[in-house]
Scaffold this motif. Structure first.
Motif, PDB file in Angstrom:
ATOM      1  N   UNK A 306      -9.657  10.521  -5.928  1.00 34.45           N
ATOM      2  CA  UNK A 306      -9.482   9.151  -5.452  1.00 34.45           C
ATOM      3  C   UNK A 306      -8.561   8.421  -6.420  1.00 34.45           C
ATOM      4  N   UNK A 307      -7.478   7.849  -5.885  1.00 32.52           N
ATOM      5  CA  UNK A 307      -6.472   7.167  -6.707  1.00 32.52           C
ATOM      6  C   UNK A 307      -6.479   5.686  -6.368  1.00 32.52           C
ATOM      7  N   UNK A 308      -6.699   4.851  -7.370  1.00 33.02           N
ATOM      8  CA  UNK A 308      -6.744   3.398  -7.187  1.00 33.02           C
ATOM      9  C   UNK A 308      -5.609   2.769  -7.986  1.00 33.02           C
ATOM     10  N   UNK A 309      -4.515   2.359  -7.320  1.00 34.71           N
ATOM     11  CA  UNK A 309      -3.392   1.768  -8.065  1.00 34.71           C
ATOM     12  C   UNK A 309      -3.692   0.338  -8.492  1.00 34.71           C
ATOM     13  N   UNK A 310      -3.099  -0.060  -9.601  1.00 35.25           N
ATOM     14  CA  UNK A 310      -3.199  -1.441 -10.053  1.00 35.25           C
ATOM     15  C   UNK A 310      -2.190  -2.290  -9.289  1.00 35.25           C
ATOM     16  N   UNK A 311      -2.582  -3.487  -8.927  1.00 34.65           N
ATOM     17  CA  UNK A 311      -1.716  -4.362  -8.140  1.00 34.65           C
ATOM     18  C   UNK A 311      -1.539  -5.694  -8.848  1.00 34.65           C
ATOM     19  N   UNK A 312      -0.397  -6.303  -8.579  1.00 31.56           N
ATOM     20  CA  UNK A 312      -0.110  -7.638  -9.085  1.00 31.56           C
ATOM     21  C   UNK A 312       0.628  -8.400  -7.995  1.00 31.56           C
ATOM     22  N   UNK A 313       0.077  -9.514  -7.597  1.00 28.57           N
ATOM     23  CA  UNK A 313       0.611 -10.324  -6.507  1.00 28.57           C
ATOM     24  C   UNK A 313       0.752  -9.501  -5.226  1.00 28.57           C
ATOM     25  N   UNK A 314      -0.190  -8.600  -4.985  1.00 28.68           N
ATOM     26  CA  UNK A 314      -0.182  -7.796  -3.770  1.00 28.68           C
ATOM     27  C   UNK A 314       0.729  -6.588  -3.812  1.00 28.68           C
ATOM     28  N   UNK A 315       1.452  -6.362  -4.901  1.00 32.83           N
ATOM     29  CA  UNK A 315       2.356  -5.232  -5.039  1.00 32.83           C
ATOM     30  C   UNK A 315       1.717  -4.161  -5.925  1.00 32.83           C
ATOM     31  N   UNK A 316       1.798  -2.911  -5.457  1.00 29.95           N
ATOM     32  CA  UNK A 316       1.215  -1.803  -6.213  1.00 29.95           C
ATOM     33  C   UNK A 316       2.133  -1.428  -7.370  1.00 29.95           C
ATOM     34  N   UNK A 317       1.544  -1.243  -8.535  1.00 25.84           N
ATOM     35  CA  UNK A 317       2.283  -0.819  -9.718  1.00 25.84           C
ATOM     36  C   UNK A 317       2.210   0.701  -9.843  1.00 25.84           C
ATOM     37  N   UNK A 318       3.182   1.312 -10.541  1.00 24.95           N
ATOM     38  CA  UNK A 318       3.126   2.762 -10.763  1.00 24.95           C
ATOM     39  C   UNK A 318       2.105   3.138 -11.834  1.00 24.95           C
ATOM     40  N   UNK A 319       1.023   2.407 -11.880  1.00 26.94           N
ATOM     41  CA  UNK A 319      -0.077   2.679 -12.798  1.00 26.94           C
ATOM     42  C   UNK A 319      -1.352   2.712 -11.967  1.00 26.94           C
ATOM     43  N   UNK A 320      -2.134   3.756 -12.119  1.00 30.17           N
ATOM     44  CA  UNK A 320      -3.331   3.901 -11.284  1.00 30.17           C
ATOM     45  C   UNK A 320      -4.420   4.619 -12.067  1.00 30.17           C
ATOM     46  N   UNK A 321      -5.648   4.383 -11.627  1.00 27.83           N
ATOM     47  CA  UNK A 321      -6.815   5.077 -12.168  1.00 27.83           C
ATOM     48  C   UNK A 321      -7.183   6.185 -11.196  1.00 27.83           C
TER      49      UNK A 321
END
Length: 400
Positions: A306-321
């Motif tokens: 399961x991959x949960x990306x980090x988001x900022x202002x509704x945009x997914x960042x290339x950083x995920x848990x």
């Protein structure tokens, strides 16, 4: 002119550095005139009694000191806070250049690595299927953009997915865009317009006939074999002209079918043991950084990620848990007695009748059990009453 001089002083001063001087002596005016004669630029000149002040470039300090000795001036130098002053002050702090080098390398890495694969234009074909074909070509998140074989990937996508008629790939920064165009679906002709005959699907005895279109070639209570023509879609008029029509009819008959079911006395099934282990990692710009201790995988297990990306202002960042869960399964051997095997066969027969024989009437059912060394088999003979006619398309040769 003063504004242009101030802007130039600010630009060059940041690069080469500037020094504020305060000269004390009786020949202050002559000292400033000598600076001008030696082409030493001095900005912001101020004269107060025996003290003169100004700002000069750091590179002119040596010339200024020689002139101060000639005119008997005592000069106090104060370096201004410029870029050169900051770099010289921190020249022995190696963390700053190392950090700048690492930041530059990281920026270059992020700009030249595939961070995101975006598929555009697909409606029926999933993004996962297209990305799977690209991965076979060696293109995935983390691949260097300069090594992506665009032409080969485009040909491979069209060859692996026949539904694609056009593929174009391009990249915008670290984003790989795959533009596809799907082949438009051919509109199938209406079933009622396709010329066809109606033939028998079983060896049966006809019990009822209802013809809506076509020529009937059978009668009630007439036995027919499988494949016998029941209703013809070929029509010949009085002048000998042949026309093809779509035959439509309901032909009901009594027929027999036979099905065989089996149940092994010994069966192996997989069941969950209830144990599982979780591994957490950080997907940082395609780099996997473990956040938990890795464990030895189970001999029989199933892994789910399961991959949960980090988001900022509704945009997914290339950083995920990323959380990887591995569940353990064990193999269990079940032993069936003849009575339990018979009960399992009865359940199989009920499921078959419920799924496949709901539209027909079961007139008779005979069950024959056969005992083998490893399994129990049941052969069921059905006598059914229902629709026996199926459509067969007419293929006519066209003469030119």
């Amino acid at each position: 002119m003063k504004r242009q001089a101030a802007e130039k002083r600010g630009l060059w001063g940041q690069v080469f550095g500037v020094v504020r001087i305060a000269a004390q002596g009786k020949k202050g005016t002559a000292f400033f005139d000598a600076l001008r004669a030696k082409h030493i630029r001095c900005f912001g000149q101020q004269i107060e009694k025996d003290t003169v002040q100004g700002v000069i470039y750091a590179k002119d300090c040596k010339k200024m000191r020689k002139l101060a000795e000639q005119y008997g001036m005592v000069v106090t130098e104060t370096p201004c806070k410029t870029l050169q002053f900051f770099l010289w002050r921190h020249r022995l702090r190696f963390g700053i250049p190392i950090g700048m080098i690492l930041a530059s390398c990281f920026l270059i890495y992020c700009c030249n690595v595939v961070m995101l694969i975006e598929v555009q234009g697909n409606t029926t074909i999933s993004d996962e299927k297209i990305c799977a074909v690209l991965e076979e070509c060696g293109v995935k998140r983390g691949s260097f953009m300069g090594t992506v074989p665009f032409r080969r990937c485009e040909h491979q996508l069209r060859a692996a997915i026949p539904e694609l008629c056009r593929v174009a790939m391009r990249h915008t920064g670290n984003r790989l865009v795959v533009e596809v165009t799907e082949t438009p679906e051919e509109v199938a002709p209406l079933e009622k317009r396709v010329p066809c005959n109606i033939v028998s699907a079983y060896d049966a005895e006809i019990t009822g006939v209802t013809v809506r279109s076509g020529q009937l070639l059978c009668a009630v209570k007439e036995p027919v074999q499988k494949g016998t023509l029941l209703v013809s879609g070929v029509q010949i008029d009085e002048e000998g002209n042949i026309r093809f029509r779509h035959a439509m009819a309901d032909i009901e008959g009594i027929y027999q079918i036979e099905e065989t079911f089996s149940c092994a006395y010994e069966q192996t099934i997989r069941t969950s043991s209830g144990r599982e282990q979780t591994k957490t990692s950080l997907d940082f710009f395609t780099l996997e950084l473990p956040l938990s201790k890795s464990q030895k995988p189970y001999a029989y297990g199933q892994t789910m990620t399961e991959r949960t990306p980090l988001t900022i202002f509704g945009k997914s960042l290339p950083i995920a848990i990323c959380q990887e869960t591995n569940r353990e399964y064990t193999e269990t051997i079940l032993q069936f007695t003849p009575e339990e095997a018979k009960q399992d066969l009865e359940q199989q027969i009920q499921r078959y009748e419920r799924n496949f024989l709901t539209d027909v009437e079961i007139l008779e059912k005979q069950v024959t059990d056969t005992k083998k060394e490893t399994a129990l088999c049941s052969t069921v003979s059905y006598t059914l009453k229902g629709e026996i006619g199926i459509s067969k398309e007419i293929f006519a040769k066209t003469e030119h």
